[in-house]
Design a protein around this motif. Structure first.
Motif, mmCIF file in Angstrom:
data_model
loop_
_atom_site.group_PDB
_atom_site.id
_atom_site.type_symbol
_atom_site.label_atom_id
_atom_site.label_comp_id
_atom_site.label_asym_id
_atom_site.label_seq_id
_atom_site.Cartn_x
_atom_site.Cartn_y
_atom_site.Cartn_z
ATOM 1 N N ILE A 102 -15.748 -7.190 16.878
ATOM 2 C CA ILE A 102 -14.295 -7.410 16.802
ATOM 3 C C ILE A 102 -13.719 -6.614 15.622
ATOM 4 C CG2 ILE A 102 -14.252 -9.612 18.019
ATOM 5 C CD1 ILE A 102 -14.197 -11.031 15.292
ATOM 6 N N SER A 103 -14.323 -5.457 15.372
ATOM 7 C CA SER A 103 -13.827 -4.617 14.270
ATOM 8 C C SER A 103 -12.859 -3.566 14.793
ATOM 9 C CB SER A 103 -14.999 -3.932 13.567
ATOM 10 O OG SER A 103 -15.723 -3.148 14.486
ATOM 11 N N GLY A 104 -11.939 -3.162 13.937
ATOM 12 C CA GLY A 104 -10.946 -2.167 14.316
ATOM 13 C C GLY A 104 -11.011 -0.932 13.435
ATOM 14 N N ILE A 105 -10.025 -0.070 13.632
ATOM 15 C CA ILE A 105 -9.934 1.185 12.878
ATOM 16 C C ILE A 105 -8.546 1.224 12.241
ATOM 17 C CG2 ILE A 105 -9.933 3.710 13.056
ATOM 18 C CD1 ILE A 105 -11.717 3.355 15.592
ATOM 19 N N ALA A 106 -8.501 1.525 10.952
ATOM 20 C CA ALA A 106 -7.207 1.528 10.254
ATOM 21 C C ALA A 106 -6.721 2.947 10.021
ATOM 22 C CB ALA A 106 -7.351 0.824 8.912
ATOM 23 N N VAL A 107 -5.414 3.075 9.931
ATOM 24 C CA VAL A 107 -4.815 4.342 9.528
ATOM 25 C C VAL A 107 -4.012 4.074 8.262
ATOM 26 C CG1 VAL A 107 -3.021 5.978 10.133
ATOM 27 C CG2 VAL A 107 -4.763 5.430 11.787
ATOM 28 N N VAL A 108 -4.313 4.833 7.221
ATOM 29 C CA VAL A 108 -3.711 4.560 5.915
ATOM 30 C C VAL A 108 -2.963 5.797 5.425
ATOM 31 C CG1 VAL A 108 -4.210 3.939 3.511
ATOM 32 C CG2 VAL A 108 -5.577 2.941 5.355
ATOM 33 N N LYS A 109 -1.706 5.567 5.033
ATOM 34 C CA LYS A 109 -0.928 6.660 4.429
ATOM 35 C C LYS A 109 -0.873 6.455 2.923
ATOM 36 C CE LYS A 109 3.591 8.927 4.733
ATOM 37 N NZ LYS A 109 4.584 8.274 3.862
ATOM 38 N N GLU A 110 -0.497 5.253 2.528
ATOM 39 C CA GLU A 110 -0.423 4.916 1.108
ATOM 40 C C GLU A 110 -1.336 3.723 0.851
ATOM 41 O OE1 GLU A 110 1.354 6.707 -0.833
ATOM 42 O OE2 GLU A 110 2.709 7.707 0.570
ATOM 43 N N TYR A 111 -1.786 3.566 -0.382
ATOM 44 C CA TYR A 111 -2.613 2.416 -0.739
ATOM 45 C C TYR A 111 -1.860 1.136 -0.348
ATOM 46 C CZ TYR A 111 -5.766 -0.509 -3.473
ATOM 47 O OH TYR A 111 -6.687 -1.452 -3.854
ATOM 48 N N ASN A 112 -2.550 0.229 0.339
ATOM 49 C CA ASN A 112 -1.987 -1.059 0.765
ATOM 50 C C ASN A 112 -0.958 -0.972 1.890
ATOM 51 O OD1 ASN A 112 -3.603 -2.109 -1.123
ATOM 52 N ND2 ASN A 112 -2.034 -3.078 -2.364
ATOM 53 N N GLU A 113 -0.874 0.184 2.545
ATOM 54 C CA GLU A 113 -0.024 0.290 3.739
ATOM 55 C C GLU A 113 -0.897 0.787 4.866
ATOM 56 O OE1 GLU A 113 3.445 2.770 3.435
ATOM 57 O OE2 GLU A 113 4.235 1.575 1.785
ATOM 58 N N MET A 114 -1.029 0.025 5.905
ATOM 59 C CA MET A 114 -1.886 0.479 6.997
ATOM 60 C C MET A 114 -1.359 0.027 8.355
ATOM 61 S SD MET A 114 -5.089 -2.147 7.010
ATOM 62 C CE MET A 114 -5.325 -2.046 8.750
ATOM 63 N N ARG A 115 -1.752 0.743 9.375
ATOM 64 C CA ARG A 115 -1.553 0.334 10.762
ATOM 65 C C ARG A 115 -2.961 0.273 11.357
ATOM 66 N NH1 ARG A 115 2.656 -1.687 10.118
ATOM 67 N NH2 ARG A 115 3.637 -1.491 12.149
ATOM 68 N N ALA A 116 -3.145 -0.502 12.410
ATOM 69 C CA ALA A 116 -4.510 -0.687 12.904
ATOM 70 C C ALA A 116 -4.638 -0.468 14.407
ATOM 71 C CB ALA A 116 -4.992 -2.090 12.558
ATOM 72 N N ALA A 117 -5.707 0.211 14.787
ATOM 73 C CA ALA A 117 -6.163 0.244 16.182
ATOM 74 C C ALA A 117 -7.217 -0.845 16.244
ATOM 75 C CB ALA A 117 -6.763 1.601 16.518
ATOM 76 N N ALA A 118 -6.744 -2.057 16.495
ATOM 77 C CA ALA A 118 -7.595 -3.203 16.193
ATOM 78 C C ALA A 118 -8.460 -3.671 17.359
ATOM 79 C CB ALA A 118 -6.712 -4.361 15.722
ATOM 80 N N ARG A 119 -7.975 -3.505 18.570
ATOM 81 C CA ARG A 119 -8.568 -4.268 19.668
ATOM 82 C C ARG A 119 -9.763 -3.581 20.335
ATOM 83 N NH1 ARG A 119 -6.187 -8.951 22.073
ATOM 84 N NH2 ARG A 119 -7.842 -9.651 20.698
ATOM 85 N N GLY A 120 -10.674 -4.409 20.797
ATOM 86 C CA GLY A 120 -11.768 -3.898 21.630
ATOM 87 C C GLY A 120 -13.013 -3.473 20.883
ATOM 88 N N GLY A 121 -13.002 -3.590 19.549
ATOM 89 C CA GLY A 121 -14.229 -3.320 18.788
ATOM 90 C C GLY A 121 -14.533 -1.857 18.554
ATOM 91 N N LEU A 122 -13.487 -1.007 18.579
ATOM 92 C CA LEU A 122 -13.765 0.425 18.417
ATOM 93 C C LEU A 122 -14.163 0.795 16.987
ATOM 94 C CD1 LEU A 122 -11.165 2.069 20.817
ATOM 95 C CD2 LEU A 122 -13.590 1.621 21.188
ATOM 96 N N GLY A 123 -13.922 -0.113 16.035
ATOM 97 C CA GLY A 123 -14.450 0.111 14.680
ATOM 98 C C GLY A 123 -15.968 0.222 14.731
#
Ligand code: SF4
Length: 615
Positions: free
Chosen positions: A172-193
């Motif tokens: 149940i892990s995801g993949i994050a996209v980070v532009k600035e420290y402490n700001e992220m969006r996530a490709a969370a679903r399906g365990g692609l992390g």
């Protein structure tokens, strides 16, 4: 091609090889890009017969066709493979800035196979690509790793990164996209992390300063600008509080799941952890994704725990439901702390919340004891339990070993009656919009290609009129048959939008298929009409379905958990309208051109001009 670069990066980590490939222009016309082209590539290569952790299984990272253009919210990137969690087709789509940056670096997509011997990161810098050691950042949380990677590469790099959960192959892990420290969006679903972790990729770092190709620039910008004021006006509440602002309304209507989907109402609790309350008690600033005037993202202050005082992402609606109402956790500080912890460790907040809710119900039923939990009492709303379980899941420690496999697998392991309250569809924990309230959501959830996903149709938004159904040719007063037809059209439209890279929330701003088609035509010099746009969406949707059919998924998997079929809620304007899923499915298959077992017929593939993919 004068409207798209058309170049993909192909990386084989086992051979340490990097290559470029110009894509056939027809592919973009057939599938747009993003999850559309990914569906084609994964199907054509017969990857459905591979295991998701096999080195040969490709991991595709493909921005939408329009991503990086000035079209409002054209920011999305799809990450696609076979899901480690559900074993189905999997797409997980993320906003932020990665897709635009990748295109500016010269690439329209990344195709990765193989497995590195030691942890690596891939640095894509204006057409120059290097595979570099990630040994120093392996084991670091997402924010720290991103910070170190920016220091090592370029402060302006955009980082796509996994956390400790992905490294540990947590399903149940995801993949994050980070532009600035402490700001992220996530490709969370399906365990692609975990899919990324299996390849030993800690991160993909993109830095690009080139131009993104598209046609009719002046006319496109002029048209886009004329719509910005109305988009902003229509989404002002969304802008103010983010999706978190929907929590109190969802509780009132009965859409918000409570206590592992068996609670009826929780008004006080919902208000305590809503976007409105966060705006008062923790708000720091608004932020946004590439080219998005809606600005639904927020930064909030962490109110408790080891990171108290630091800033983090505001939990969104789905996170609040998962780590809040599903667990009867009404403590705002705990909610923000738990969400931040999931983000740092790279866990899907939705599946994590759902599997913790499942474990609390198992504890209540004596199927998990304190002996299993190392002395933690898994009582509803228990702050200590929530904050202890999250790192255990990410680190696969103690009870976390079982929970890290997701709800379906955890129930198989625990046994007893636990499968009765393991709320998942095809293995994916159900998104937090109660299907018992809606005419279209049961069908949407049951047939969604990646499992219990709300985003493959957004039927609940069309049913409330937040996305105007007349834009797809439906009245607000629909017959049973029309609801099924609308479900299909919504699924096809969402498949097209996803492949184009447009955030679905722009629909709340009053934008519909007509405007999207117009902007697409300007960008690519095409002459599509709305029907043709939806036809591409149908092609993509069906292709994902055939992929699942090839794995062995069929009608018997198009089901809802008994709790969501039989236990009508007593609260909300739609209460007690239990779905007649069987009847709906039968008609849905007929209208889709699938057989009685839910398999896409060859005639349907021919109709969609997919003859060459009939295997
Ligand atoms: S609406 Fe929100 S999630 Fe969508 S693109 Fe804009 S900021 Fe990102």
């Amino acid at each position: 091609m004068d409207y798209i670069q058309g170049k993909f990066l192909k990386i084989d980590l086992s051979k340490n090889e990097i290559a470029e490939e110009m894509m056939d222009e027809n592919l973009f016309k057939y599938y747009f890009s993003g999850s559309g082209i990914a569906a084609y590539m994964l199907y054509k290569e017969k990857t459905y017969s591979l295991s998701s952790f096999s080195p040969e299984m490709p991991l595709l990272i493909i921005p939408g066709f329009l991503t990086g253009t000035p079209i409002p919210s054209a920011c999305k990137t799809s990450i696609c493979s076979k899901s480690p969690l559900t074993n189905t087709w999997c797409e997980s789509t993320v906003g932020g800035y990665f897709g635009a940056e990748l295109k500016r670096a010269g690439y329209d997509g990344i195709y990765i196979i193989g497995q590195a011997v030691k942890p690596v990161y891939i640095f894509i810098n204006n057409g120059e690509v290097k595979i570099k050691s990630a040994e120093k950042i392996w084991g670091k949380d997402i924010y720290i790793a991103s910070k170190l990677l920016k220091e090592e590469t370029d402060d302006k790099s955009i980082i796509m990164c996994i956390g400790i959960a992905g490294e540990n192959l947590v399903k149940i892990s995801g993949i994050a996209v980070v532009k600035e420290y402490n700001e992220m969006r996530a490709a969370a679903r399906g365990g692609l992390g975990a899919a990324m972790g299996a390849k030993k990729i800690k991160a993909i770092v993109a830095r690009g300063t080139g131009d993104i190709k598209f046609s009719n620039k002046t006319e496109l910008i002029k048209s886009v600008k004329s719509y910005i004021p109305s988009i902003k006006e229509n989404t002002s509440a969304f802008s103010k509080f983010g999706t978190a602002g929907s929590v109190p309304g969802a509780e009132i209507s009965g859409d918000l799941p409570i206590k592992n989907w068996r609670g009826m109402s929780w008004e006080e609790g919902a208000n305590k952890i809503s976007g409105q309350t966060m705006a008062e008690k923790a708000f720091v600033k608004h932020h946004t994704c590439f080219a998005c005037p809606i600005r639904c993202a927020k930064t909030v202050k962490i109110l408790s725990g080891p990171y108290q005082g630091e800033e983090t992402e505001q939990p969104e609606y789905e996170t609040i439901a998962g780590l809040g109402s599903m667990l009867l956790n009404d403590d705002l500080a705990t909610l923000i702390e738990a969400a931040d912890l999931c983000n740092r460790l790279g866990l899907d907040t939705m599946s994590t919340g759902a599997v913790i809710a499942f474990s609390m119900e198992a504890y209540e039923n004596g199927l998990i004891t304190e002996k299993d939990t190392g002395g933690i009492k898994l009582n509803w709303g228990n702050r200590e339990a929530i904050l202890n379980l999250i790192p255990k899941i990410a680190g696969k420690e103690g009870i976390g070993v079982i929970l890290s496999e997701g709800t379906k697998n955890a129930a198989s392991h625990i046994g007893g009656v636990s499968r009765e309250f393991a709320i998942h569809i095809k293995g994916l924990e159900v998104a937090f919009h109660d299907p018992r309230l809606w005419a279209t959501m049961p069908l949407n959830y049951a047939t969604a290609n990646r499992g219990g996903c709300h985003l493959e149709s957004l039927g609940y938004l069309a049913e409330t009129g937040r996305f105007n159904p007349s834009l797809l040719g439906f009245n607000s007063d629909r017959t049973w048959e029309e609801n099924i037809e609308m479900s299909i059209k919504l699924q096809d439209f969402m498949a097209a939008l996803n492949a184009l890279g447009i955030c679905k929330f722009v629909l709340l701003g009053g934008i519909g298929p007509e405007q999207i088609t117009h902007w697409l035509n300007l960008t690519a010099n095409w002459k599509l009409n709305i029907g043709e746009l939806l036809f591409v969406g149908a092609r993509i949707y069906n292709l994902k379905r055939v992929y699942n059919n090839k794995i062995g998924f069929s009608r018997m998997d198009d089901i809802l958990p008994p709790r969501l079929l039989t236990s009508g809620r007593t609260k909300g304007s739609f209460a007690k309208k239990n779905p007649q899923l069987d009847r709906m499915l039968e008609r849905y298959y007929q209208l889709r051109g699938w057989d009685e077992f839910g398999r896409v017929k060859n005639d349907k593939l021919k109709e969609l001009n997919l003859d060459n993919l009939i295997i």
